[in-house]
Design an enzyme around this catalytic site. Structure first.
Site, PDB file in Angstrom:
ATOM      1  N   LYS A  40     -16.657 -31.978 -12.125  1.00 41.82           N
ATOM      2  CA  LYS A  40     -16.650 -32.673 -10.826  1.00 41.82           C
ATOM      3  C   LYS A  40     -16.569 -34.180 -11.059  1.00 41.82           C
ATOM      4  CE  LYS A  40     -19.517 -29.139  -8.550  1.00 41.82           C
ATOM      5  NZ  LYS A  40     -18.728 -28.539  -7.490  1.00 41.82           N
TER       6      LYS A  40
ATOM      7  N   HIS B  90     -26.151 -25.923 -14.213  1.00 42.23           N
ATOM      8  CA  HIS B  90     -25.760 -27.065 -13.378  1.00 42.23           C
ATOM      9  C   HIS B  90     -26.871 -28.115 -13.227  1.00 42.23           C
ATOM     10  CE1 HIS B  90     -22.613 -24.288 -12.778  1.00 42.23           C
ATOM     11  NE2 HIS B  90     -23.081 -23.677 -11.722  1.00 42.23           N
TER      12      HIS B  90
END
Ligand code: BG6
Length: 484
Positions: free
Chosen positions: A181, A239
């Site tokens: 990302k 994550h």
């Protein structure tokens, strides 16, 4: 240089939702290296044409408005399919032959992408080794492994061992799509390309850090995977710990795989795994009320769909600064934020009334959606004496940069082709992360403590999450995306 990307588990969801759309987008943007071939491998029988047709439909659907049939027509001839079974050595021999034929004398760098169910990772790696498909006399051979990388420390070590029997570590790319990302990479840029943040990025100025990944979605039809796995293994081990390491790490000397990952590993090493007593005090777990009604979920399932974990990084920079990690399904909105909550000014000469920990300076890194950064600071309210109010400065990617934010897989696939592992997890990193999560998972399971709190969908998790944070002398920053 030519590239072959071989996708194992090609008929699965990830291929059609993420991998092919990402490769297509790279092609559309002119970033896919010339002579890149994609070869799907799975048991379902398809001709090349049938697979291309299936992918045309799914790619058009998942790429959305930027899909262009003309670009697809250029891309499609480089997409191939070879049916086979991961358990069958003959199928690997025929795959090897097929790849050799496609690549011709010139050969190609090969990326073997494991997008299968996790139980096939080890057999697939062993077959690649046995079929002699990993040797690198002339061209590179790389292995990409999707998450989950193991289900605990022991299974992760076993998988690492099995992988290392065939591939050297520098050939292995363990995916955590959060690292693909843009806003996650931007944490490194914010911290290490600017001189104004680093001097205050430590225990002298920061009171605590909150990392929240709230999801509005429920588990829907994913019970087969999710029930039993739960929030710790699904979100924390990968994550959330990745976001923590990027926030807490020291500056690497270079932006290069070894240097970056060495620093991340140091952070993980500085986190003392929680004892059983710590787990009771420093974690919280919840389940959204309708979870047990989801198709495929056991009626007495104790699987957590919400969790909070307080971790401390024991080093000079962070001693005494708690990192509160929180994530859940069925929350009030989708938002992933890293909130850096600064200390109060050492001496306040203005009347401010009773202060809460949330009324100090704060930097909100809005990872998604509405990617950007917000800085909170006190301002004098005009025309009312010396009244103060917390106000903000906003930076939104979409206001400063044209174009859509790319999907994480575009960057990650390109990096694998270019041999850059900076944004992938190294073997020691994955094992250390499991070493932090395992004791929590074990205590949750063995003692059923802390109690599994039920929560209504559409809020911020179990109601006692607020009290839990008060017991830690802090307040949650419960805010849907601060930027719009
Ligand atoms: C996946 C998890 O790894 O990440 C899912 O398995 C979760 O449960 C997803 O929903 C979240 O990813 P993103 O990119 O939507 O934040």
């Amino acid at each position: 240089m030519a590239h072959s990307i071989v996708i194992f588990g090609a008929s699965g969801d990830l291929t059609s939702r993420k991998l092919i759309p990402a490769l297509y987008e790279l092609r559309r943007k002119g970033r896919l290296p010339e002579q890149t071939r994609v070869i799907g491998f799975s048991r379902t029988q398809f001709t090349n044409e049938a697979w291309r047709e299936k992918l045309y439909e799914s790619t058009a659907q998942f790429v959305g408005k930027s899909f262009d049939s003309a670009v697809w027509q250029e891309f499609a001839p480089s997409v191939f399919y070879h049916a086979g079974d991961i358990g069958d050595a003959d199928d690997f021999a025929s795959l090897a032959k097929y790849l050799d034929e496609l690549e011709g004398e010139q050969g190609a760098t090969r990326v073997y992408y494991l997008s299968t169910a996790p139980q096939f990772y080890e057999p697939a790696v062993a077959q690649l080794g046995a079929a002699g498909m990993v040797d690198e006399p002339h061209h590179k051979r790389r292995l990409v492994i999707e998450k989950p990388f193991g289900t605990d420390l022991q299974s992760a070590c076993r998988l690492n061992q099995a992988v290392h029997e065939v591939f050297a570590e520098h050939q292995v790319y363990r995916i955590d799509h959060y690292l693909g990302k843009e806003t996650v990479q931007n944490v490194l840029v914010l911290r290490f390309a600017n001189s104004i943040f680093e001097p205050i990025w430590n225990r002298n100025y920061i009171d605590h850090v909150q990392i929240t990944a709230a999801e509005e979605v429920t588990i829907g039809h994913r019970a087969g995977y999710y029930d039993g796995v739960g929030i710790l293994r699904d979100m924390f081990q990968n994550h959330l710990l990745q976001l923590l390491t990027l926030t807490a790490m020291e500056a690497p000397t270079r932006f290069e795989a070894t240097a970056v990952r060495d620093e991340k590993v140091k952070v993980l090493r500085a986190i003392k795994p929680l004892s059983r007593d710590d787990v009771l005090i420093d974690t919280l777990r919840g389940q959204y009320r309708k979870y047990r009604d989801e198709p495929g979920v056991a009626p007495d399932s104790e699987t957590a769909t919400f969790g909070v974990v307080k971790l401390c990084v024991h080093n000079w920079r962070w001693q005494g600064v708690p990192f509160f990690l929180r994530t859940g399904k069925a929350m009030s909105c989708r938002t992933t934020q890293i909130v850096i909550q600064f200390r109060q000014a050492p001496h306040m000469m203005f009347e401010m009334g009773p202060q809460t920990t949330n009324q100090t300076n704060r930097l909100v890194i809005q990872v998604q959606p509405a990617e950007g950064i917000q800085l909170h600071f006190h301002t004098k309210v005009p025309d009312v004496g010396m009244k103060l109010r917390l106000t903000d400065l906003n930076f939104l990617f979409k206001e400063k940069f044209a174009g859509e934010m790319p999907e994480a897989y575009q960057r990650l696939l390109l990096d694998v082709m270019q041999g850059d592992a900076s944004l992938f997890s190294r073997s020691d990193e994955v094992e250390l992360a499991w070493g932090i999560i395992d004791p929590i998972a074990a205590t949750w399971q063995a003692t059923s403590l802390p109690p599994l709190e039920l929560y209504e969908a559409g809020g911020w998790g179990p109601p006692n999450s607020t009290e839990w944070m008060q017991r830690h002398d802090r307040e949650w920053f419960d805010s849907c995306p601060v930027l719009k």
